[in-house]
Design a protein around this motif. Structure first.
Motif, PDB file in Angstrom:
ATOM      1  N   PRO A  22      47.290  30.667  35.294  1.00 27.85           N
ATOM      2  CA  PRO A  22      48.126  30.891  34.112  1.00 27.85           C
ATOM      3  C   PRO A  22      48.691  32.312  34.101  1.00 27.85           C
ATOM      4  O   PRO A  22      48.145  33.226  34.723  1.00 27.85           O
ATOM      5  N   PRO A  23      49.777  32.509  33.374  1.00 25.37           N
ATOM      6  CA  PRO A  23      50.433  33.814  33.334  1.00 25.37           C
ATOM      7  C   PRO A  23      49.516  34.979  32.966  1.00 25.37           C
ATOM      8  O   PRO A  23      49.608  36.052  33.555  1.00 25.37           O
ATOM      9  N   SER A  24      48.618  34.790  32.021  1.00 23.56           N
ATOM     10  CA  SER A  24      47.752  35.904  31.609  1.00 23.56           C
ATOM     11  C   SER A  24      46.861  36.377  32.757  1.00 23.56           C
ATOM     12  O   SER A  24      46.634  37.579  32.917  1.00 23.56           O
ATOM     13  N   VAL A  25      46.389  35.462  33.580  1.00 23.75           N
ATOM     14  CA  VAL A  25      45.534  35.820  34.717  1.00 23.75           C
ATOM     15  C   VAL A  25      46.357  36.578  35.759  1.00 23.75           C
ATOM     16  O   VAL A  25      45.927  37.611  36.283  1.00 23.75           O
ATOM     17  N   VAL A  26      47.558  36.084  36.049  1.00 19.87           N
ATOM     18  CA  VAL A  26      48.419  36.732  37.034  1.00 19.87           C
ATOM     19  C   VAL A  26      48.825  38.121  36.539  1.00 19.87           C
ATOM     20  O   VAL A  26      48.748  39.108  37.280  1.00 19.87           O
ATOM     21  N   TRP A  27      49.228  38.235  35.272  1.00 20.15           N
ATOM     22  CA  TRP A  27      49.635  39.537  34.734  1.00 20.15           C
ATOM     23  C   TRP A  27      48.487  40.542  34.764  1.00 20.15           C
ATOM     24  O   TRP A  27      48.669  41.690  35.177  1.00 20.15           O
ATOM     25  N   ASP A  28      47.316  40.123  34.311  1.00 20.97           N
ATOM     26  CA  ASP A  28      46.176  41.033  34.287  1.00 20.97           C
ATOM     27  C   ASP A  28      45.867  41.552  35.687  1.00 20.97           C
ATOM     28  O   ASP A  28      45.539  42.729  35.858  1.00 20.97           O
ATOM     29  N   PHE A  29      46.008  40.691  36.691  1.00 22.17           N
ATOM     30  CA  PHE A  29      45.740  41.122  38.059  1.00 22.17           C
ATOM     31  C   PHE A  29      46.845  42.051  38.565  1.00 22.17           C
ATOM     32  O   PHE A  29      46.570  43.139  39.063  1.00 22.17           O
ATOM     33  N   ILE A  30      48.085  41.625  38.458  1.00 22.33           N
ATOM     34  CA  ILE A  30      49.219  42.381  39.002  1.00 22.33           C
ATOM     35  C   ILE A  30      49.354  43.762  38.357  1.00 22.33           C
ATOM     36  O   ILE A  30      49.725  44.724  39.006  1.00 22.33           O
ATOM     37  N   SER A  31      49.045  43.862  37.080  1.00 20.53           N
ATOM     38  CA  SER A  31      49.193  45.143  36.376  1.00 20.53           C
ATOM     39  C   SER A  31      47.909  45.969  36.380  1.00 20.53           C
ATOM     40  O   SER A  31      47.916  47.114  35.928  1.00 20.53           O
ATOM     41  N   GLY A  32      46.827  45.393  36.896  1.00 19.84           N
ATOM     42  CA  GLY A  32      45.547  46.097  36.955  1.00 19.84           C
ATOM     43  C   GLY A  32      45.383  46.863  38.261  1.00 19.84           C
ATOM     44  O   GLY A  32      46.207  46.752  39.180  1.00 19.84           O
ATOM     45  N   PRO A  33      44.320  47.626  38.390  1.00 19.37           N
ATOM     46  CA  PRO A  33      44.115  48.494  39.562  1.00 19.37           C
ATOM     47  C   PRO A  33      44.147  47.773  40.910  1.00 19.37           C
ATOM     48  O   PRO A  33      44.789  48.249  41.848  1.00 19.37           O
ATOM     49  N   GLU A  34      43.459  46.630  41.018  1.00 21.32           N
ATOM     50  CA  GLU A  34      43.428  45.924  42.300  1.00 21.32           C
ATOM     51  C   GLU A  34      44.801  45.381  42.672  1.00 21.32           C
ATOM     52  O   GLU A  34      45.251  45.493  43.808  1.00 21.32           O
ATOM     53  N   GLY A  35      45.496  44.805  41.715  1.00 19.00           N
ATOM     54  CA  GLY A  35      46.830  44.268  41.969  1.00 19.00           C
ATOM     55  C   GLY A  35      47.830  45.366  42.285  1.00 19.00           C
ATOM     56  O   GLY A  35      48.621  45.253  43.219  1.00 19.00           O
ATOM     57  N   LEU A  36      47.810  46.461  41.507  1.00 17.19           N
ATOM     58  CA  LEU A  36      48.717  47.587  41.772  1.00 17.19           C
ATOM     59  C   LEU A  36      48.505  48.133  43.177  1.00 17.19           C
ATOM     60  O   LEU A  36      49.464  48.460  43.877  1.00 17.19           O
ATOM     61  N   ALA A  37      47.253  48.219  43.610  1.00 14.98           N
ATOM     62  CA  ALA A  37      46.971  48.721  44.954  1.00 14.98           C
ATOM     63  C   ALA A  37      47.598  47.812  46.016  1.00 14.98           C
ATOM     64  O   ALA A  37      48.089  48.304  47.037  1.00 14.98           O
ATOM     65  N   LEU A  38      47.615  46.502  45.773  1.00 15.63           N
ATOM     66  CA  LEU A  38      48.191  45.575  46.748  1.00 15.63           C
ATOM     67  C   LEU A  38      49.701  45.698  46.848  1.00 15.63           C
ATOM     68  O   LEU A  38      50.259  45.693  47.930  1.00 15.63           O
ATOM     69  N   TRP A  39      50.389  45.761  45.704  1.00 15.12           N
ATOM     70  CA  TRP A  39      51.861  45.718  45.778  1.00 15.12           C
ATOM     71  C   TRP A  39      52.522  47.076  45.687  1.00 15.12           C
ATOM     72  O   TRP A  39      53.620  47.266  46.206  1.00 15.12           O
ATOM     73  N   LEU A  40      51.891  48.046  45.058  1.00 17.97           N
ATOM     74  CA  LEU A  40      52.539  49.343  44.887  1.00 17.97           C
ATOM     75  C   LEU A  40      51.967  50.392  45.828  1.00 17.97           C
ATOM     76  O   LEU A  40      52.697  51.227  46.353  1.00 17.97           O
ATOM     77  N   GLY A  41      50.682  50.340  46.052  1.00 15.11           N
ATOM     78  CA  GLY A  41      50.047  51.283  46.963  1.00 15.11           C
ATOM     79  C   GLY A  41      48.718  51.741  46.420  1.00 15.11           C
ATOM     80  O   GLY A  41      48.502  51.781  45.207  1.00 15.11           O
ATOM     81  N   SER A  42      47.849  52.085  47.312  1.00 15.72           N
ATOM     82  CA  SER A  42      46.510  52.491  46.933  1.00 15.72           C
ATOM     83  C   SER A  42      46.545  53.725  46.036  1.00 15.72           C
ATOM     84  O   SER A  42      47.352  54.629  46.224  1.00 15.72           O
TER      85      SER A  42
END
Length: 131
Positions: A22-42
């Motif tokens: 669901p969107p809330s799970v994806v958003w929480d991951f993508i905007s959180g530390p682990e997700g940001l590290a994956l797509w934006l950089g460590s």
């Protein structure tokens, strides 16, 4: 004009995938530390306001251009502009996630970034699918 070349944004690439979350799970991951590290950089941390600067561990700098919770994050990333966006499926149980990068220097750079974003998408999906 070749595929991926635009008049206004130069070379660009987009990669999308429907994730079984669901969107809330994806958003929480993508905007959180682990997700940001994956797509934006460590070590990247974003302040969710327009104009806020950030820096990654690799030394890439940029600023937040847009931040709409549960919708999209748009940032400059070096000399390019990078956006991660999501669209909920009608059933509310799935979410389409998209990475889009523009102002790339060349067709070859575009292809390298396509490979990069496909790999990032694989990593995001794997992280979300972990129990």
């Amino acid at each position: 004009m070749p595929t991926g070349l635009t008049r206004d944004a130069g070379w660009q690439i987009g990669v999308s995938r429907t994730l079984h979350h669901p969107p809330s799970v994806v958003w929480d991951f993508i905007s959180g530390p682990e997700g940001l590290a994956l797509w934006l950089g460590s070590e990247a941390a974003l302040t969710p306001e327009r104009g806020a600067p950030y820096r990654t561990a690799a030394g890439v700098t940029g600023e937040v251009r847009g931040y709409r919770p549960m919708d999209r994050i748009r940032v400059t990333h070096g000399t390019t502009t990078l956006q991660v966006a999501m669209t909920p499926a009608a059933d509310g149980a799935r979410t389409m996630l998209r990475f889009h990068q523009e102002h790339l220097a060349s067709a070859e750079g575009r292809e390298r970034r396509r490979t990069h974003w496909q790999h990032v998408m694989d990593e995001v999906e794997a992280a979300l699918d972990r129990p």
